[in-house]
Design a protein around this motif. Structure first.
Motif, PDB file in Angstrom:
ATOM      1  N   MET A  48      -6.359  68.064  67.899  1.00 12.83           N
ATOM      2  CA  MET A  48      -6.402  67.924  69.345  1.00 12.83           C
ATOM      3  C   MET A  48      -5.345  66.928  69.813  1.00 12.83           C
ATOM      4  O   MET A  48      -4.739  67.097  70.857  1.00 12.83           O
ATOM      5  CB  MET A  48      -7.801  67.470  69.779  1.00 12.83           C
ATOM      6  N   ARG A  49      -5.133  65.900  69.025  1.00 15.01           N
ATOM      7  CA  ARG A  49      -4.170  64.878  69.421  1.00 15.01           C
ATOM      8  C   ARG A  49      -2.749  65.428  69.428  1.00 15.01           C
ATOM      9  O   ARG A  49      -1.978  65.149  70.330  1.00 15.01           O
ATOM     10  CB  ARG A  49      -4.280  63.713  68.443  1.00 15.01           C
ATOM     11  N   HIS A  50      -2.408  66.226  68.422  1.00 14.74           N
ATOM     12  CA  HIS A  50      -1.046  66.711  68.326  1.00 14.74           C
ATOM     13  C   HIS A  50      -0.865  68.099  68.908  1.00 14.74           C
ATOM     14  O   HIS A  50       0.189  68.706  68.749  1.00 14.74           O
ATOM     15  CB  HIS A  50      -0.583  66.688  66.863  1.00 14.74           C
ATOM     16  N   GLU A  52       0.030  71.122  70.878  1.00 11.69           N
ATOM     17  CA  GLU A  52       0.906  72.283  70.749  1.00 11.69           C
ATOM     18  C   GLU A  52       1.819  72.194  69.536  1.00 11.69           C
ATOM     19  O   GLU A  52       2.237  73.205  68.988  1.00 11.69           O
ATOM     20  CB  GLU A  52       1.749  72.419  72.008  1.00 11.69           C
ATOM     21  N   ILE A  53       2.148  70.941  69.159  1.00 13.69           N
ATOM     22  CA  ILE A  53       3.101  70.800  68.060  1.00 13.69           C
ATOM     23  C   ILE A  53       2.486  71.312  66.764  1.00 13.69           C
ATOM     24  O   ILE A  53       3.132  71.994  65.979  1.00 13.69           O
ATOM     25  CB  ILE A  53       3.524  69.335  67.936  1.00 13.69           C
ATOM     26  N   TRP A  54       1.203  70.986  66.578  1.00 16.12           N
ATOM     27  CA  TRP A  54       0.536  71.494  65.376  1.00 16.12           C
ATOM     28  C   TRP A  54       0.289  72.981  65.483  1.00 16.12           C
ATOM     29  O   TRP A  54       0.197  73.668  64.469  1.00 16.12           O
ATOM     30  CB  TRP A  54      -0.771  70.732  65.123  1.00 16.12           C
ATOM     31  N   ASP A  56       2.371  75.105  66.505  1.00 12.74           N
ATOM     32  CA  ASP A  56       3.562  75.733  65.933  1.00 12.74           C
ATOM     33  C   ASP A  56       3.502  75.728  64.413  1.00 12.74           C
ATOM     34  O   ASP A  56       3.864  76.703  63.761  1.00 12.74           O
ATOM     35  CB  ASP A  56       4.819  74.978  66.392  1.00 12.74           C
ATOM     36  N   GLY A 196      -2.823  79.892  68.524  1.00 14.84           N
ATOM     37  CA  GLY A 196      -2.440  80.098  69.915  1.00 14.84           C
ATOM     38  C   GLY A 196      -2.715  78.893  70.787  1.00 14.84           C
ATOM     39  O   GLY A 196      -2.221  78.815  71.906  1.00 14.84           O
ATOM     40  N   LEU A 197      -3.524  77.931  70.298  1.00 17.72           N
ATOM     41  CA  LEU A 197      -3.902  76.791  71.147  1.00 17.72           C
ATOM     42  C   LEU A 197      -2.764  75.789  71.262  1.00 17.72           C
ATOM     43  O   LEU A 197      -2.147  75.457  70.281  1.00 17.72           O
ATOM     44  CB  LEU A 197      -5.134  76.102  70.571  1.00 17.72           C
TER      45      LEU A 197
END
Lengths: 197, 126, 576
Positions: A48-50, A52-54, A56, A196-197
């Motif tokens: 949750m913290r990272h 969109e980057i995670w 990917d 997708g999150l």
């Protein structure tokens, strides 16, 4: 030593209303729930913290290999519960046969896992590539370790069951195996399909 | 009767197995389908529902009918519930700290500590 | 006798015959008998206590007489000092308090008190001890590898614990984590055994509300341990991979968070306090009714507040992190829960005092230890209020006030509780009494120096003396003579305390052979373990007992004796 060993009377008592072996198995499952839970909780926090980057990073896991593995584990769980049904009516041969099929499917699971690991690492996503991948290898590795442990124990249980001995153990190893299956049911969306999150 | 077993009725395992497989297909198809949705809220909702909601249903089915928790003595259900309750507590207590790294009461760091992308993330998914 | 119990006693006889076929030493080392395993745990724990005590002696000498050679160790380097302090804490908690209180007493008492012949999984029990023993060897080995033992405090906060550039102990740190993880596995297996045994193997008639309190408390402690340690095992796996594989779970420069470890550690670490406290409380709860000759006051209340303590203990962990940079709003929340948890524990102490009230108290050695536990633990609890309040904790944090506070809780738990239990059940375990006079000398020789060690530390802490400092001469404001005098006082008291343990060791081994014979029931107690011969045979009873009443039936007017054991069916009336 094991030939002279007789279980104490205490083992055959049932004050809580269920066989001791099964109660012990449930406690093992409960303690495993918190071990995997701690890892999953940590992962969810970082995920949750990272954001969109995670996401990917997560899109680089092999969705269809994970799906195949879910299918394999669900099928093996089905065989395990059928083995329990057979053991309960006293058919040790059939139970052992079904347990062997479960073990084989566990082997298939590990092979798919090995293929995944190899191709991810070759593609540059090793354990140190990113924190996401550190979690990926830690969680699936710990889970894989449980699969191996389950297969080994199941081998012993199947050997005894084929001779018609210790048939109540079939149910206990089944409960453990279903638990391992459930862990995968949660790891699969966490690492593979929620990109997708 | 053997002391170490207690026999009980068995549900139709084949039926449960097939419905698990159908749920598996839904949980794979849902998030893939969701990628086409433009609305962010809808997308997140669909993914959460199909990936985790269906996962939860699958897990419940396995626990209830494969592990026979539906006919197990109550104490087992309670001990599992206690374990899960404490995990939720762990999340509730730790998440505010670990999730929040630029809160009002902290030294705001203009640059995010964690710099992305380190890798070429434009590479297509497998 | 019912058909089922006849069947049981036949099987019982068969099982007893089949035991003991190999040589004596081998059968002792590899025994699956719960009493033997209990002794193994207690003896290993005591040996580790000697190591831990020796470490305390060395670093206390260094603090009192800095720069001088310590007799029996030599010159202490800063690295040595860190390793000694860290491993003193780790050993005393994980290898002394846990094995003796939880595993030792749990193994010895649970089957005897609930009336069965052994643990339900005897071989798992043996495996649990074997893993524990290996973990003890690993922690000792970690002190002797290249680079020395781990010196990053028993809390092992990253990055100090993960980065060898900071802790300078690349091997010691890894072995430390491995040892602690092995120890966790051992107690997980042991805990599952305790809980399953108590749930499933109780004697006929032993209902939930007839279980002696110590068994309840050991079981609750095992459950607490099991639930809290899981996340830490996951955390330890992450820590190990940070150490060995160079991943970044706790490294903020690569997306990790060192606070996560602190949370995972204290989510376990705080319930852990109660994991060792509850068995000690249970031991005291067993001793007080016996020597006050009075029914335990409020059995159900004691049980419920124990459960309340256990649940609340999960809500307080972040009070260890008030200065770690957590959100002040969180700190408020945790202050409230921390102060709340003193309520059930105080309630438990009140129940003990209420049991004493109006009893005919007999000051035998176990009773002295039990009352000392109450008094000293109260001091530890009261000083905890200051530390639990997030405001005052900012000043007190990491001073000797904290050190004194947790020693005032852990010393009563681990040392006083242990001696209370050992002196109380020694006649049962060996069939002979300990020497009463030497027991009392040992008691006073332990309690008085104990207060002289830690009361000065409260003052030192208030004076601003920070923990984990190797040589206070480097800090002019802490090198004052007033403070140094207090340090020397504490060190001298430490040496006196250690010296007074020698009478106990001599008394223990002498009384094992030559002590006064104790019969089945030397204390006229009511619980089941006193209904078999001392020491109990393999299998514990000739015929397994049946339970007819609660565990603390003392001073019943209709009964001839002043006590009524649990296993006796029809009481002898005073008229008949």
């Amino acid at each position: 030593m094991s030939e002279t060993y007789h279980p104490p009377l205490a083992t055959s008592r049932k004050s809580a209303g269920l066989p001791t072996a099964r109660l012990g198995t449930w406690w093992v499952v409960a303690s495993e729930v918190v071990i995997f839970g701690g890892l999953v909780v940590s992962f969810v926090m970082y995920r949750m913290r990272h954001g969109e980057i995670w996401a990917d990073q997560a899109s680089h896991t092999k969705l269809y290999a994970g799906a195949l593995n879910t299918f394999v584990l669900l099928t093996s769980s089905y065989f395990a519960v059928c083995a329990h049904k057979a053991a309960e009516v006293g058919d040790g041969k059939k139970a052992a046969n079904l347990l062997v099929r479960t073990i084989l499917l566990g082997g298939v699971f590990l092979c798919v896992k090995a293929y995944e690991y190899t191709s991810e690492i070759l593609a540059g996503y090793g354990p140190k590539a990113d924190l996401f991948w550190s979690f990926y290898y830690t969680a699936t590795g710990l889970h894989g370790f449980h699969v191996v442990a389950g297969m080994v124990i199941m081998g012993f249980v199947a050997k005894d069951a084929a001779k018609g001995k210790f048939l109540h153990r079939v149910e206990c190893i089944g409960i453990y195996w279903h638990f391992v299956d459930i862990v995968w049911i949660f790891l699969f969306p966490l690492f593979y399909i929620a990109s997708g999150l | 009767m053997n002391k170490n077993t207690d026999e009980h009725k068995h549900p139709d395992y084949k039926k449960i197995y097939y419905s698990l497989l159908i749920l598996l297909v839904i949980s794979i198809w849902g998030p893939v389908f969701a990628l086409n949705i433009d609305n962010r809220t809808m997308l997140v909702g669909t993914v959460l529902l199909t990936a985790f909601g269906v996962g939860l249903i699958k897990a419940t089915m396995v626990v209830a009918w494969f592990m026979h928790l539906d006919i197990e003595v109550k104490v087992v259900r309670r001990l599992l519930a206690v374990c899960i309750a404490f995990l939720i507590l762990l999340f509730a207590g730790v998440a505010p700290e670990v999730l929040c790294f630029d809160g009002e009461n902290r030294d705001a760091d203009p640059d995010p500590i964690y710099e992305y992308p380190k890798k070429d993330i434009t590479k297509p998914a497998h | 006798m019912t058909e089922a119990s006849e069947d049981e006693s036949q099987k019982h006889a068969q099982e007893k015959q089949s035991s003991h076929k190999c040589s004596k030493l081998r059968s002792w080392l590899f025994s699956t008998d719960h009493k033997v395993i209990a002794f193994q745990y207690i003896i290993t724990g005591m040996l580790m206590a000697v190591i831990g005590g020796y470490m305390a002696y060395v670093f206390r000498m260094q603090l009192a007489f800095p720069g001088e050679e310590v007799p029996g160790f030599g010159w202490v380097s800063p690295g040595n000092y860190n390793a000694l302090v860290t491993n003193h804490g780790t050993i005393m908690i994980f290898w002394v308090a846990m094995p003796i209180l939880l595993a030792g007493f749990g193994n010895f008492l649970i089957p005897l008190m609930i009336g069965c012949d052994d643990m339900v999984f005897p071989r798992l029990n043996r495996l649990s001890f074997q893993i524990f023993f290996i973990s003890a060897l690993v922690i000792i080995a970690s002190l002797h590898v290249a680079g020395g033992g781990f010196g990053g405090a028993w809390t092992a906060y990253p990055p100090l614990s993960t980065n060898p550039d900071y802790n300078l102990t690349p091997l010691g740190a890894v072995l430390w984590v491995v040892a602690v993880a092995l120890e966790f596995v051992a107690f997980l297996i042991g805990g599952i055994n305790f809980v399953t045994t108590t749930m499933n193997a109780r004697a006929p008639g032993m209902g939930m509300m007839r279980i002696p309190l110590v068994v309840w408390m050991i079981v609750i402690a095992s459950i607490l341990f099991m639930v809290s340690v899981g996340p830490l095992i996951a955390g330890a796996v992450m820590l190990l991979s940070d150490q060995l594989a160079g991943t970044a779970f706790y490294d903020p420069t690569n997306g990790g968070d060192p606070l996560l470890w602190q949370h995972l550690f204290w989510f376990f670490g705080h319930p852990e306090v109660y994991v060792v406290l509850l068995p000690a409380m249970g031991v005291v709860a067993e001793i007080i009714p016996v020597f006050a000759r009075k029914k335990f006051f409020g059995y159900k209340a004691a049980l419920y507040v124990t459960i309340a303590t256990g649940v609340l203990s999960f809500f307080v962990w972040a009070h260890h992190q008030f200065v770690s940079g957590i959100d002040p709003r969180m700190a408020h929340l945790f202050t409230v829960t921390t102060l709340l948890i003193s309520v059930p524990i105080a309630e438990l102490c009140f129940l003990f005092i209420a049991t004493l009230f109006g009893g005919s108290i007999e000051f035998r050695t176990p009773m002295l230890w039990a009352i000392a536990f109450l008094v000293e633990f109260l001091l530890g609890g009261v000083t905890g209020i200051y530390l639990g309040s997030s405001g005052s904790d900012i000043y007190f944090h990491d001073t000797y006030f904290v050190v004194a506070h947790f020693h005032y809780t852990f010393f009563p738990i681990a040392i006083i509780g242990m001696f209370a239990g050992i002196t109380h059940w020694f006649p049962k375990a060996f069939g002979r009494h300990l020497n009463e006079k030497w027991g009392k000398i040992h008691f006073w020789g332990t309690i008085i120096p104990f207060n002289f060690i830690f009361i000065p530390m409260f003052f030192l802490g208030l004076g601003g003396q920070h923990r984990r400092i190797f040589d206070y001469r480097h800090f002019p404001e802490l090198a004052l003579n007033d403070l140094q005098d207090l340090r020397i006082l504490a060190t001298v008291a430490t040496c006196v305390l250690i010296a007074f343990q020698i009478p106990f060791v001599i008394n223990f081994f002498r009384s094992m052979r030559k002590g006064k014979e104790a019969g089945e029931n030397p204390w006229n107690a009511t619980t089941l373990e006193w209904s078999t011969s001392s020491p109990p045979p393999h299998g514990n009873w000739e015929t397994l007992p049946t339970v007819h009443r609660g565990p603390y039936e003392y001073g019943i007017p209709e009964v001839k004796e002043d006590y009524l054991p649990q296993h006796i069916e029809t009481p002898q009336t005073s008229n008949g």
